[in-house]
Design a protein around this motif. Structure first.
Motif, mmCIF file in Angstrom:
data_model
loop_
_atom_site.group_PDB
_atom_site.id
_atom_site.type_symbol
_atom_site.label_atom_id
_atom_site.label_comp_id
_atom_site.label_asym_id
_atom_site.label_seq_id
_atom_site.Cartn_x
_atom_site.Cartn_y
_atom_site.Cartn_z
ATOM 1 N N PRO A 42 -3.660 -1.341 3.064
ATOM 2 C CA PRO A 42 -2.891 -0.299 3.605
ATOM 3 C C PRO A 42 -2.023 -0.036 3.403
ATOM 4 C CG PRO A 42 -2.230 -2.707 3.224
ATOM 5 C CD PRO A 42 -3.279 -2.845 2.400
ATOM 6 N N HIS A 43 -2.325 0.413 2.034
ATOM 7 C CA HIS A 43 -0.407 0.838 2.055
ATOM 8 C C HIS A 43 -0.866 1.974 -0.017
ATOM 9 C CE1 HIS A 43 3.776 2.360 0.724
ATOM 10 N NE2 HIS A 43 2.994 2.263 -0.539
ATOM 11 N N GLY A 44 -1.043 3.324 0.385
ATOM 12 C CA GLY A 44 -1.176 3.745 -1.305
ATOM 13 C C GLY A 44 -0.546 5.130 -0.922
ATOM 14 N N HIS A 45 -1.064 5.988 -2.183
ATOM 15 C CA HIS A 45 -0.558 7.179 -2.279
ATOM 16 C C HIS A 45 -2.226 8.585 -2.353
ATOM 17 C CE1 HIS A 45 3.097 6.167 -1.136
ATOM 18 N NE2 HIS A 45 3.231 4.809 -2.190
ATOM 19 N N THR A 46 -2.887 7.952 -2.671
ATOM 20 C CA THR A 46 -4.409 8.788 -2.492
ATOM 21 C C THR A 46 -4.263 10.301 -1.663
ATOM 22 O OG1 THR A 46 -5.808 7.055 -0.963
ATOM 23 C CG2 THR A 46 -6.190 7.049 -2.970
ATOM 24 N N TYR A 200 3.418 6.765 7.937
ATOM 25 C CA TYR A 200 4.656 7.847 8.759
ATOM 26 C C TYR A 200 5.962 7.288 7.103
ATOM 27 C CZ TYR A 200 8.524 10.179 11.201
ATOM 28 O OH TYR A 200 9.106 10.830 11.772
ATOM 29 N N ARG A 201 6.268 8.432 6.638
ATOM 30 C CA ARG A 201 7.412 8.003 5.481
ATOM 31 C C ARG A 201 7.920 9.030 5.485
ATOM 32 N NH1 ARG A 201 6.837 5.709 -0.146
ATOM 33 N NH2 ARG A 201 8.442 6.522 -1.112
ATOM 34 N N PRO A 202 9.101 8.882 6.557
ATOM 35 C CA PRO A 202 10.085 9.895 6.593
ATOM 36 C C PRO A 202 11.470 10.118 5.954
ATOM 37 C CG PRO A 202 10.595 7.789 7.782
ATOM 38 C CD PRO A 202 9.199 7.380 7.675
ATOM 39 N N THR A 253 5.090 2.200 9.116
ATOM 40 C CA THR A 253 5.877 3.534 9.078
ATOM 41 C C THR A 253 6.393 2.694 7.167
ATOM 42 O OG1 THR A 253 8.115 1.834 9.500
ATOM 43 C CG2 THR A 253 6.850 4.115 11.278
ATOM 44 N N ASP A 254 7.033 3.587 6.440
ATOM 45 C CA ASP A 254 7.371 3.434 5.182
ATOM 46 C C ASP A 254 8.585 4.085 4.497
ATOM 47 O OD1 ASP A 254 7.105 2.153 2.368
ATOM 48 O OD2 ASP A 254 6.136 3.546 1.759
ATOM 49 N N HIS A 255 9.577 3.336 3.637
ATOM 50 C CA HIS A 255 10.766 3.846 4.076
ATOM 51 C C HIS A 255 11.628 3.135 2.560
ATOM 52 C CE1 HIS A 255 10.775 4.143 7.920
ATOM 53 N NE2 HIS A 255 9.989 3.034 8.765
ATOM 54 N N ASP A 420 -2.562 -2.203 -2.855
ATOM 55 C CA ASP A 420 -2.551 -1.492 -4.065
ATOM 56 C C ASP A 420 -1.689 -0.040 -4.963
ATOM 57 O OD1 ASP A 420 -3.736 1.219 -3.421
ATOM 58 O OD2 ASP A 420 -5.444 -0.388 -2.639
ATOM 59 N N ASP A 421 -1.335 0.444 -3.543
ATOM 60 C CA ASP A 421 -0.303 1.122 -4.191
ATOM 61 C C ASP A 421 -0.079 1.862 -4.877
ATOM 62 O OD1 ASP A 421 2.689 2.764 -3.763
ATOM 63 O OD2 ASP A 421 4.175 1.453 -4.775
ATOM 64 N N THR A 422 -1.647 2.938 -5.136
ATOM 65 C CA THR A 422 -1.716 3.596 -6.432
ATOM 66 C C THR A 422 -1.818 5.355 -5.574
ATOM 67 O OG1 THR A 422 -3.064 3.848 -8.032
ATOM 68 C CG2 THR A 422 -4.437 3.259 -6.057
HETATM 69 ZN ZN LIG Z 1 3.552 3.660 -2.282
#
Ligand SMILES: [Zn+2]
Length: 475
Positions: A42-46, A200-202, A253-255, A420-422
């Protein structure tokens, strides 16, 4: 690839379980419940472009080295310059480095990762994804490079095929409000059933100290047609982009703020602060107050639109000024900070702490806060959940500490499973496998000490691997 002298690479089926036979036997049985469950990420950066275009990855270096700051920060710490690896510079240019030469540099330094989570993940990738059976070192570097690069040219190693092979049920990427989400639209229109969603990463339009703030704010105005230099227009622009992100699958969203500070200013006061921010006149204290106010504004919008809120505070970003100027962000120079939550979150929680529609997931890089602050907060407020051990703390030892320090106040069910935040796509199955194994080991110990029945542990381990992330992120 069985050079004389090369060392065998194997993955022990009991890795990360206790050496005590009773606990190990329980952990094996628990692992049998989760080993083959689908991956919920649910959270990552691919990069969504991989799945939109489905083009082959170019070579071993582009796939495994260039996107992974966990890897190149370690090499950098031992004197390897980022230009030697061909890492992009801030202006988009790259040193003319042969990717094979960069790979050899990596292989020559692979011993630096001994005992680290990076070596656990990378060896898992080498063994399970690429079928390699000797260890990576200077003598095997070329064979590795050739085998991996050749595999990547085949249909089975295209991004979508790997997504399916990895058994990923859902994968979230992270985008800013100034981005168009064109790749996500392409994925949806393509008819491919893989579920790749955005988040959503504002930060770039909320943090006046972000180097992209003026540019991002301009794009934010262009994309929404709102007057983003007025407080009301700026808030409307957020509402509009959040709805657009949700239309392309976002559930969160992510902050990524420096601190967890929140504020709840009177509307007129907030407007005056915003006016200073957009005129470029906010000092450091006012910039912090603006970020703090915006977390509360984001919580208010989450109550309306249901997007789950994540706060990832406590990092001094881009600590190495010279590396930041030459190569930009995310170059492995971010360093954890001590972080306060109890006082920092009070203004937001005063307003929304009992609001049943709000879901707020907290992360930390300051482990001293787990038992003192975060677990008691999450063990009380209905809106609060604890994100997993994150980033500098996603090693097995840190995952153990996370469970040991949060279990008594927060239990298991105020946590949200694994992220995994990867950026390293290939490592996703390896990272989820490590998290599942550690949870099996933790639960096996509780069962062996007669603090938990094994049937309860068998349910819990499935919840932690699968049901909790789906429920927490409304997936
Ligand atoms: Zn992250």
């Amino acid at each position: 690839m069985n050079d004389v002298g090369s060392l065998p690479l194997s993955l022990n089926p009991d890795r990360l379980f206790a050496s005590d036979p009773a606990q190990r036997a329980i952990a094996r049985r628990l692992y049998g419940e989760v080993a083959h469950l689908p991956i919920v990420s649910p959270h990552g950066h691919t990069d969504p472009q991989w799945f939109a275009g489905n083009a082959p990855f170019a070579n071993a270096t582009e796939l495994l080295l260039i996107p992974d700051h966990y890897v190149f920060r370690m090499l950098y710490s031992q004197g390897v310059r980022l230009d030697e690896l061909g890492i992009a510079r801030a202006d988009g240019s790259r040193a003319a480095v042969d990717p094979r030469a960069a790979w050899r540099t990596f292989a020559r330094h692979f011993h630096l990762f001994r005992g680290t989570p990076s070596s656990l993940w990378l060896n898992h990738v080498f063994h399970d994804v690429f079928d390699l059976r000797v260890r990576l070192d200077a003598s095997t570097a070329d064979d590795y490079y050739d085998r991996i690069t050749a595999a990547l040219q085949t249909a089975a190693f295209r991004p979508r095929a790997l997504f399916e092979r990895f058994n990923i049920e859902v994968l979230a990427t992270t985008e800013g409000p100034e981005e168009t989400l064109a790749h996500h639209a392409t994925i949806r229109a393509s008819g491919w059933p893989g579920r790749v969603i955005t988040a959503y990463r504002p930060d770039a339009v909320i943090d006046p100290e972000h180097e992209a703030f003026p540019h991002a704010l301009r794009r934010f105005g262009e994309l929404t047609g709102e007057d983003v230099h007025s407080w009301a227009g700026y808030l409307n622009a957020h509402r509009q982009r959040r709805a657009f992100f949700a239309s392309l699958g976002a559930t969160s969203t992510d902050h990524g703020h420096v601190s967890a500070a929140t504020a709840d200013l009177a509307p007129e006061e907030a407007r005056r602060l915003f006016d200073k921010v957009v005129r470029g006149q906010a000092d450091a204290g006012e910039a912090e107050l603006f970020r703090a106010q915006m977390l509360t504004e984001m919580a208010a919008m989450s109550v309306d639109d249901g997007l789950v809120m994540q706060i990832h505070p406590g990092v001094f970003r881009n600590h190495n000024r010279a590396v930041f100027e030459r190569h930009g962000r995310n170059m492995g120079a971010d360093i954890p900070l001590p972080t306060d939550y109890v006082r920092a979150l009070r203004p937001l929680l005063d307003r929304f702490g009992d609001e049943p529609r709000l879901r707020l997931i907290l992360f930390t890089l300051d482990e001293s806060t787990y038992s003192r602050e975060l677990a008691p907060l999450a063990g009380h407020y209905p809106c609060l959940f604890l994100g997993p051990a994150w980033w500098f703390h996603d090693a097995p030892e840190s995952m153990w500490r996370f469970r040991e320090q949060t279990l008594s106040s927060a239990g298991f069910y105020n946590t949200v499973g694994f992220n995994d935040d990867t950026r390293a796509f290939m490592s996703i199955p390896a990272r989820h496998d490590v998290a599942r194994r550690v949870d099996c080991a933790v639960l096996a110990r509780l069962v062996a000490e007669h603090r938990l029945e094994e049937d309860e542990a068998a349910q819990l381990v499935v919840d932690l691997a699968y049901h909790l992330p789906k429920r927490a992120y409304r997936l």
